[in-house]
Scaffold this active site. Structure first.
Site, mmCIF file in Angstrom:
data_model
loop_
_atom_site.group_PDB
_atom_site.id
_atom_site.type_symbol
_atom_site.label_atom_id
_atom_site.label_comp_id
_atom_site.label_asym_id
_atom_site.label_seq_id
_atom_site.Cartn_x
_atom_site.Cartn_y
_atom_site.Cartn_z
ATOM 1 N N GLU A 112 -7.892 8.011 4.229
ATOM 2 C CA GLU A 112 -7.572 7.646 2.855
ATOM 3 C C GLU A 112 -8.800 7.344 2.011
ATOM 4 O O GLU A 112 -9.772 6.754 2.482
ATOM 5 C CB GLU A 112 -6.655 6.418 2.839
ATOM 6 C CG GLU A 112 -5.301 6.691 3.464
ATOM 7 C CD GLU A 112 -4.311 5.583 3.258
ATOM 8 O OE1 GLU A 112 -3.111 5.906 3.211
ATOM 9 O OE2 GLU A 112 -4.703 4.401 3.149
ATOM 10 N N CYS A 142 0.854 -1.182 0.000
ATOM 11 C CA CYS A 142 0.000 0.000 0.000
ATOM 12 C C CYS A 142 0.888 1.229 0.000
ATOM 13 O O CYS A 142 2.021 1.190 0.479
ATOM 14 C CB CYS A 142 -0.946 0.005 1.191
ATOM 15 S SG CYS A 142 -0.167 -0.293 2.770
ATOM 16 N N HIS A 195 0.850 5.810 -1.331
ATOM 17 C CA HIS A 195 0.166 6.987 -1.849
ATOM 18 C C HIS A 195 0.734 7.278 -3.228
ATOM 19 O O HIS A 195 1.950 7.231 -3.414
ATOM 20 C CB HIS A 195 0.417 8.200 -0.949
ATOM 21 C CG HIS A 195 0.135 7.923 0.484
ATOM 22 N ND1 HIS A 195 1.119 7.565 1.382
ATOM 23 C CD2 HIS A 195 -1.028 7.926 1.174
ATOM 24 C CE1 HIS A 195 0.567 7.363 2.561
ATOM 25 N NE2 HIS A 195 -0.719 7.575 2.471
#
Length: 174
Positions: A111, A63, A65
């Site tokens: 998120e 995971c 960004h």
């Protein structure tokens, strides 16, 4: 870690903001999560001990960004390679999930996550980057919820949210 600009909403507008500032302020921001499966197993990673939040906790395959102006699929593909040395998998977008969680140290993840899955063969080559990943393990999807329930402090907040609230969307056969 500081200096990385990620897409976050400031006053309702998507804006490039320093990653640490995003988490300190709890700003809503873009993210991606990937789950690689092989048969009935899912590949989990234990976050490196040097990570600025949730170090040493087990989580989904990878995971991150996206960079400012980076599309989600490119980001997911890039991070699979950077974190785990994985290439050549076909990623499928399966869900958009929004969550907010305290990740400790005064930091908040809020998120909007684009979730991708990929199916792998049993001989998938995984080469963890030690700056990102302390360990990996293939875990039975059927057993994982009970493992997390028995030892919740060993897992990231977002993995617990994904399993509790979104497992059907993430792991349903396509």
């Amino acid at each position: 870690m500081s200096g990385a600009l990620i897409p976050a909403w400031v006053d309702g507008q998507l804006t490039p903001v320093d990653k640490l500032e995003v988490h300190q302020r709890g700003l809503r921001h873009k993210a991606i999560s990937v789950f690689v499966t092989e048969g009935e197993r899912v590949l989990l990673q234990r976050r490196a001990l040097g990570k600025y939040h949730t170090p040493g906790l087990w989580t989904n395959t990878c995971c991150t960004h996206p960079h400012w102006d980076e599309d989600d699929l490119t980001c997911a593909t890039r991070r699979l390679h950077e974190e785990l040395g994985i290439t050549g998998l076909s990623l499928n977008h399966v869900a958009e999930i929004e969550y907010r969680a305290d990740v400790g140290g005064g930091l908040i993840e809020h998120e909007v996550v684009q979730v991708f899955t990929a199916r792998a063969m049993a001989d998938l080559k995984v080469i963890p980057n030690p700056d990102e990943v302390a360990a990996t393990d293939w875990i039975s999807l059927q057993a994982l919820p009970a493992i997390v329930e028995r030892s919740p402090d060993r897992f990231t907040p977002w993995l617990k949210i994904y399993l509790r609230d979104h497992a059907d969307r993430i792991f349903s056969p396509a």
